[in-house]
Scaffold this motif. Structure first.
Motif, PDB file in Angstrom:
ATOM      1  N   ARG A 172       2.361 -12.995  -9.887  1.00  0.00           N
ATOM      2  CA  ARG A 172       2.331 -12.072  -8.848  1.00  0.00           C
ATOM      3  C   ARG A 172       4.126 -11.937  -8.323  1.00  0.00           C
ATOM      4  O   ARG A 172       4.585 -12.973  -7.785  1.00  0.00           O
ATOM      5  CB  ARG A 172       1.858 -12.729  -7.446  1.00  0.00           C
ATOM      6  CG  ARG A 172       1.326 -11.648  -6.614  1.00  0.00           C
ATOM      7  CD  ARG A 172       0.424 -12.512  -5.651  1.00  0.00           C
ATOM      8  NE  ARG A 172      -0.873 -12.040  -5.964  1.00  0.00           N
ATOM      9  CZ  ARG A 172      -1.855 -12.846  -5.144  1.00  0.00           C
ATOM     10  NH1 ARG A 172      -1.536 -13.412  -4.239  1.00  0.00           N
ATOM     11  NH2 ARG A 172      -3.205 -12.834  -5.636  1.00  0.00           N
ATOM     12  N   ASN A 173       4.470 -11.085  -8.294  1.00  0.00           N
ATOM     13  CA  ASN A 173       5.941 -10.829  -8.223  1.00  0.00           C
ATOM     14  C   ASN A 173       6.566  -9.447  -7.777  1.00  0.00           C
ATOM     15  O   ASN A 173       5.690  -8.319  -8.284  1.00  0.00           O
ATOM     16  CB  ASN A 173       6.762 -11.053  -9.631  1.00  0.00           C
ATOM     17  CG  ASN A 173       8.089 -10.775  -9.961  1.00  0.00           C
ATOM     18  OD1 ASN A 173       8.555  -9.571  -9.926  1.00  0.00           O
ATOM     19  ND2 ASN A 173       8.865 -11.556  -9.808  1.00  0.00           N
ATOM     20  N   PRO A 174       7.370  -9.184  -6.941  1.00  0.00           N
ATOM     21  CA  PRO A 174       7.624  -7.954  -6.245  1.00  0.00           C
ATOM     22  C   PRO A 174       8.212  -6.853  -7.308  1.00  0.00           C
ATOM     23  O   PRO A 174       8.195  -5.658  -6.703  1.00  0.00           O
ATOM     24  CB  PRO A 174       8.642  -8.112  -5.269  1.00  0.00           C
ATOM     25  CG  PRO A 174       9.312  -9.759  -5.551  1.00  0.00           C
ATOM     26  CD  PRO A 174       8.301 -10.436  -6.200  1.00  0.00           C
ATOM     27  N   GLU A 175       8.558  -7.193  -8.379  1.00  0.00           N
ATOM     28  CA  GLU A 175       8.913  -6.242  -9.279  1.00  0.00           C
ATOM     29  C   GLU A 175       7.623  -6.002 -10.348  1.00  0.00           C
ATOM     30  O   GLU A 175       7.364  -4.895 -10.809  1.00  0.00           O
ATOM     31  CB  GLU A 175      10.228  -6.616 -10.238  1.00  0.00           C
ATOM     32  CG  GLU A 175      11.528  -6.339  -9.353  1.00  0.00           C
ATOM     33  CD  GLU A 175      12.602  -6.632 -10.353  1.00  0.00           C
ATOM     34  OE1 GLU A 175      13.293  -5.884 -10.695  1.00  0.00           O
ATOM     35  OE2 GLU A 175      13.014  -7.792 -10.408  1.00  0.00           O
ATOM     36  N   LEU A 176       7.002  -7.297 -10.961  1.00  0.00           N
ATOM     37  CA  LEU A 176       6.112  -6.895 -11.841  1.00  0.00           C
ATOM     38  C   LEU A 176       4.850  -6.346 -11.301  1.00  0.00           C
ATOM     39  O   LEU A 176       4.120  -5.223 -12.097  1.00  0.00           O
ATOM     40  CB  LEU A 176       5.602  -8.250 -12.339  1.00  0.00           C
ATOM     41  CG  LEU A 176       6.576  -9.006 -13.428  1.00  0.00           C
ATOM     42  CD1 LEU A 176       5.978 -10.331 -14.011  1.00  0.00           C
ATOM     43  CD2 LEU A 176       7.353  -8.162 -14.298  1.00  0.00           C
ATOM     44  N   SER A 177       4.402  -6.772 -10.070  1.00  0.00           N
ATOM     45  CA  SER A 177       3.031  -6.254  -9.377  1.00  0.00           C
ATOM     46  C   SER A 177       2.976  -4.732  -9.370  1.00  0.00           C
ATOM     47  O   SER A 177       1.986  -4.067  -9.856  1.00  0.00           O
ATOM     48  CB  SER A 177       2.621  -7.044  -8.160  1.00  0.00           C
ATOM     49  OG  SER A 177       2.229  -8.278  -8.551  1.00  0.00           O
ATOM     50  N   PRO A 178       3.861  -4.039  -8.656  1.00  0.00           N
ATOM     51  CA  PRO A 178       4.096  -2.740  -8.598  1.00  0.00           C
ATOM     52  C   PRO A 178       4.055  -1.856 -10.082  1.00  0.00           C
ATOM     53  O   PRO A 178       3.193  -1.012 -10.098  1.00  0.00           O
ATOM     54  CB  PRO A 178       5.392  -2.323  -7.857  1.00  0.00           C
ATOM     55  CG  PRO A 178       6.028  -3.571  -7.437  1.00  0.00           C
ATOM     56  CD  PRO A 178       5.188  -4.628  -8.032  1.00  0.00           C
TER      57      PRO A 178
END
Ligand code: ATP
Length: 457
Positions: free
Chosen positions: A372-378
């Motif tokens: 869960r990561n601000p770059e991977l999730s989106p």
């Protein structure tokens, strides 16, 4: 084995395939509800049936008739008189049974039928010689139409979808401009007041059927019967049931239904306590019984004038009658498997995997950001959105990736797509195959084509 069905029942509930109906009120023994994944699985089975039986053929058309038909239909069909089962009750434990089922179980064990019910032990309490004389019990489910419960209002919920087809024979043949040999297919709910519902969704009082009535010239009926037996057998094989779990069962002549010249069941190795194989689908030669009896009772001529032969005849009917909900159980049992998967510590973990044919799998693709990561999730959410236009897709970013793979294996998802940190630079993702657990790097702009090739409709 017995523990396989227990494992499937528990998985079905835990993961949302099938729930006991009205569970918060203690449940009813005779009904089950289909959860989010169960709806999708059942729908996929139905769609595959419709596709092979209707869409891909020039000689079969569809119908969706009412559940409650005119009462006369059931008089004409023989259901009011003949849709009966012999009911017996154990006088020790007061459990009711179908006498014919008890006798069949005895025969399977001893090689010959019992001479009387007094020889049998009650399957529930074990006591011997406690059964009452069987009484005939009609399996039609009754209801009343209109504001008063008068004899006039008495109607029946259909115990099979077939009669709705027969009474529409002229309508369909005329509207679709079909003449024998041709068929009419229908999928829908049927109701039977079963004495002993049980074995999970195998026998319920409310269930779904997939039936097709194929109308042919008298004399060509036996050949068509063989043809449909093969077609239906191949359908189950093609969707993943294994040959050793299937067999044909030829009904003995003296036990045939009142309308049948020959009936052969396709049986599946359900392996309920005591019985190995049980009926999955019945394929019957119903002769000209149905159209003749409806002609007689309605006064409407349902015969056919054969221009070529300059002859008038009443079509014979070959009927492959399958249970949709029963087929769902067969596909669940067949798919269930346990094996081992490598874990992150270099060892192996046990995994449960539902090896559904991809056409039946409720979820086709899972999209999983590595963490869960601000770059991977989106990025992963965007991919899931795109793929959802075509397929049932799950997005999951909670817990360790291994756990998430296990969760998808357990519901039979054919492909897991992992979006990782490399994705941010190489615009590619890792695709993991459910069965082989092999992983492949696929460019994002190739991913739809990759899946289209591997997920046939
Ligand atoms: P059984 O001998 O198991 O009672 P049947 O011979 O009466 O079945 P058919 O009238 O031939 O069954 O019905 C066709 C198909 O409908 C069956 O092969 C089965 O798949 C399905 N079916 C019938 N009754 C039930 C039920 N009570 N619950 C679930 N499916 C059913």
């Amino acid at each position: 084995p017995a523990d396989r069905i227990d494992a499937v029942v528990s998985l079905a509930k835990r993961r949302g395939f099938v729930f006991p109906s009205s569970e918060i009120y203690g449940g009813t023994r005779s009904a089950w509800d289909y959860g989010p994944l169960g709806v999708a699985l059942k729908d996929n089975v139905r769609q595959q049936w419709w596709k092979t039986m209707v869409q891909q053929r020039d000689d079969i058309v569809g119908l969706d008739s009412a559940v409650i038909l005119a009462r006369d239909v059931w008089t004409a069909s023989g259901h009011i008189d003949a849709f009966v089962d012999p009911l017996t009750e154990c006088q020790s434990c007061h459990k009711r049974f179908r006498a014919d089922h008890l006798e069949e179980a005895w025969e399977a064990k001893h090689g010959a039928p019992p001479t009387s019910l007094s020889e049998l032990n009650c399957p529930n309490c074990g006591n011997k010689g406690t059964f009452t004389e069987p009484k005939m019990f009609n399996g039609l489910m009754k209801t009343y139409l209109g504001p008063t419960e008068s004899a006039d209002g008495l109607h029946y919920l259909r115990p099979e979808t077939a009669q709705g087809i027969f009474v529409n024979y002229n309508n369909v043949a005329t509207a679709a401009r079909k003449k024998p040999p041709f068929g009419i297919a229908q999928v829908g709910k049927s109701f039977r007041n079963e004495i002993t519902p049980g074995n999970f969704i195998f026998r319920t009082r409310e269930f779904e059927q997939m039936e097709m009535e194929f109308f042919v010239a008298p004399g060509s009926d036996e050949e068509w019967h063989e043809y449909w037996l093969q077609q239906r057998w191949n359908w189950y094989l093609d969707l993943g049931l294994s040959e050793e779990n299937l067999r044909f069962f030829e009904h003995p002549k003296e036990k045939l239904s009142h309308y049948s010249k020959r009936t052969v069941d396709i049986e599946y190795r359900f392996q309920f306590g005591g019985t190995e194989f049980a009926e999955l689908e019945g394929v019957a030669n119903r002769t000209d019984f149905d159209l003749k009896t409806h002609s007689k009772h309605s006064g409407v001529d349902l015969s056919f004038f054969d221009q070529e032969k300059q002859e008038r005849w009443v079509p014979y009917v070959i009927e492959p009658a399958a249970g949709l909900t029963r087929a769902v159980l067969a596909f669940l049992l067949e798919a269930y498997d346990e094996d081992e998967a490598p874990n992150t510590k270099g060892g192996v973990d046990k995994r449960t995997v539902m090896r559904f044919d991809p056409r039946l799998a409720p979820v086709k693709v899972a999209v999983l950001p590595l963490s869960r990561n601000p770059e991977l999730s989106p990025k992963a959410r965007g991919l899931a959105e795109t793929l959802r236009k075509r397929w049932m897709v799950e997005f999951d970013d909670s817990q360790a990736i291994g756990r998430r793979y296990r969760r998808q294996d357990e519901i039979g998802t054919p492909f897991c797509i992992t979006v990782d940190f490399d994705t941010l630079t190489d615009d590619a993702v890792t695709v993991r195959d459910r069965d082989t657990m092999k992983q492949e790097r696929v460019a994002l702009d190739q991913i739809e084509d990759y899946l289209i090739k591997r997920l046939p409709g």
